[in-house]
Design a protein around this motif. Structure first.
Motif, PDB file in Angstrom:
ATOM      1  N   SER A 119       0.802  -1.210   0.000  1.00  0.00           N
ATOM      2  CA  SER A 119       0.000   0.000   0.000  1.00  0.00           C
ATOM      3  C   SER A 119       0.844   1.275   0.000  1.00  0.00           C
ATOM      4  N   ALA A 233      -2.180  -4.511   1.683  1.00  0.00           N
ATOM      5  CA  ALA A 233      -2.838  -4.187   0.420  1.00  0.00           C
ATOM      6  C   ALA A 233      -4.339  -4.199   0.632  1.00  0.00           C
ATOM      7  N   SER A 237      -6.199  -2.857  -5.253  1.00  0.00           N
ATOM      8  CA  SER A 237      -4.934  -2.127  -5.211  1.00  0.00           C
ATOM      9  C   SER A 237      -3.999  -2.622  -6.292  1.00  0.00           C
ATOM     10  N   HIS A 264      -6.159  -2.479   5.429  1.00  0.00           N
ATOM     11  CA  HIS A 264      -4.846  -2.624   4.788  1.00  0.00           C
ATOM     12  C   HIS A 264      -4.408  -4.082   4.679  1.00  0.00           C
TER      13      HIS A 264
END
Length: 372
Positions: A119, A233, A237, A264
């Motif tokens: 991320s 992630a 994404s 996340h």
């Protein structure tokens, strides 16, 4: 026209690697092809109309001169797909770029690599994990590859550069021309990588950061790597795109688990459900990749300089050749270099094989000791 010039012309026309064989078959060689008339190209039917327009653009000559002038600068390289410096792992994928721009230690492109992605809006936990994994991989002699984005990518590069044993073994694959840095906040990091690692791009100088170029770039990160590790992630994404590409390319995919309540971590958990390997430590990754690493390094060893005779090369390839200097008391890289009289790069490669096969272990301060 020299080979680089030939490939540059095709590159500016955005010719794909899958079209090269048809071009050779039609024109006899790539060199002859780039000298052919527009009418001959149109008759061949190989290129799209947009590619033809680019190939015969009035500004093409100026762009060629600009690229060739850039490549004359120190540590600037243009790497063609059929050149010796082109990374063999990348050449294996279904759509490799026919040309790469590289700034820095171009030989790193062919080193055993692990991709680390994740991320852009990473948590402190994710950044810490990415740095720890990257530092571990670099410590055992692998090269860390990522995309120079904010968040996890940045942490991966910084972790690799922080390693005390082999600092600098990191590759940044960017989605712009190498005369630009995106994001601009990573300008200092990009400069440092260009000095001790390598920056690489498939895009011409002057290329701006456009949205579609980032997923295109991701296939190079996974294509260069033996495996890809995803650290944080979201469900939608770019990191998941990289993981999917890695799977399609036959690469190993690893994911770091996180809190079930964190958005996340949801992308990583999805990857694990889909078959990615759960990674709690760098050792988990290394154990899974050990066979591939050993094969990669063995292939590298078979192309050692002809300045060494076959008998000496065979000795260097022997695990016992290095093990005979490693005892149960820790020994440093400098001591091994003096005792063996081998190049440091070859000692590092052999140490990596011995470590992943469990015959030695790394100690603090860049030392090793025998396990069995």
């Amino acid at each position: 026209m020299n080979r680089t010039g030939t490939y540059l012309k095709l590159h500016f026309a955005r010719v794909k690697a899958t079209q090269l064989e048809a071009i050779r078959s039609r024109f006899g060689s790539l060199d002859k092809a780039v000298e052919a008339s527009q009418a001959e190209w149109e008759k061949s039917g190989i290129l799209t109309q947009r590619q033809l327009e680019r190939l015969f653009d009035d500004e093409l000559s100026e762009r060629l001169q600009q690229a060739e002038a850039w490549a004359q600068q120190e540590n600037h390289h243009i790497v063609c797909i059929e050149g010796e410096a082109y990374p063999p792992m990348l050449a294996e994928i279904s759509d490799p770029p026919i040309l790469l721009y590289a700034m820095g230690k171009v030989e790193l492109l062919s080193d055993p690599q692990i991709g680390i992605v994740g991320s852009r809006n990473a948590t402190k936990y994710g950044i810490s994990i990415a740095k720890d994994f990257a530092e571990y991989f670099t410590k055992v002699g692998m090269t860390v590859t990522s995309g120079l984005a904010s968040g996890i990518d940045q942490a991966a590069h910084e972790g690799a550069l922080h390693s005390e044993r082999f600092p600098g073994t990191t590759i940044a694959v960017v989605a712009t021309g190498l005369d630009r840095v995106y994001p601009a906040s990573n300008r200092d990091l990009a400069y440092k990588i260009s000095q001790v690692g390598v920056l690489v791009s498939e895009y011409p100088l002057g290329t701006k950061p456009l949205a579609h170029q980032f997923p295109e770039r991701n296939r190079i990160i996974s294509g260069l790597s033996l495996g890809v590790l995803v650290v944080e992630a979201a469900l939608k994404s770019g990191s998941l795109i990289t993981a999917r590409l890695a799977m399609e390319q036959g690469r190993e995919v690893f994911a770091v688990p996180g809190s079930i309540n964190s958005p996340h971590s949801k992308g990583c958990h999805q990857l694990i459900r889909q078959g990615a390997k759960l990674a709690e430590s760098g050792q988990d990754v290394l154990e899974d990749l050990s066979g591939l690493i050993e094969l990669s390094l063995s292939d590298e060893f078979t192309s050692l300089s002809s300045s060494f005779n076959q008998e000496k090369t065979a000795e260097k390839l022997s695990e016992e050749g290095l093990l005979k200097w490693i005892e149960y008391e820790p020994i440093s890289l400098d001591e091994l270099s003096v005792l063996s009289k081998w190049p440091v790069s070859e000692i590092q490669s052999q140490l990596l094989i011995l470590e992943v096969t469990g015959r030695i272990e790394a100690m603090s301060a860049g030392r090793w000791r025998r396990l069995k």
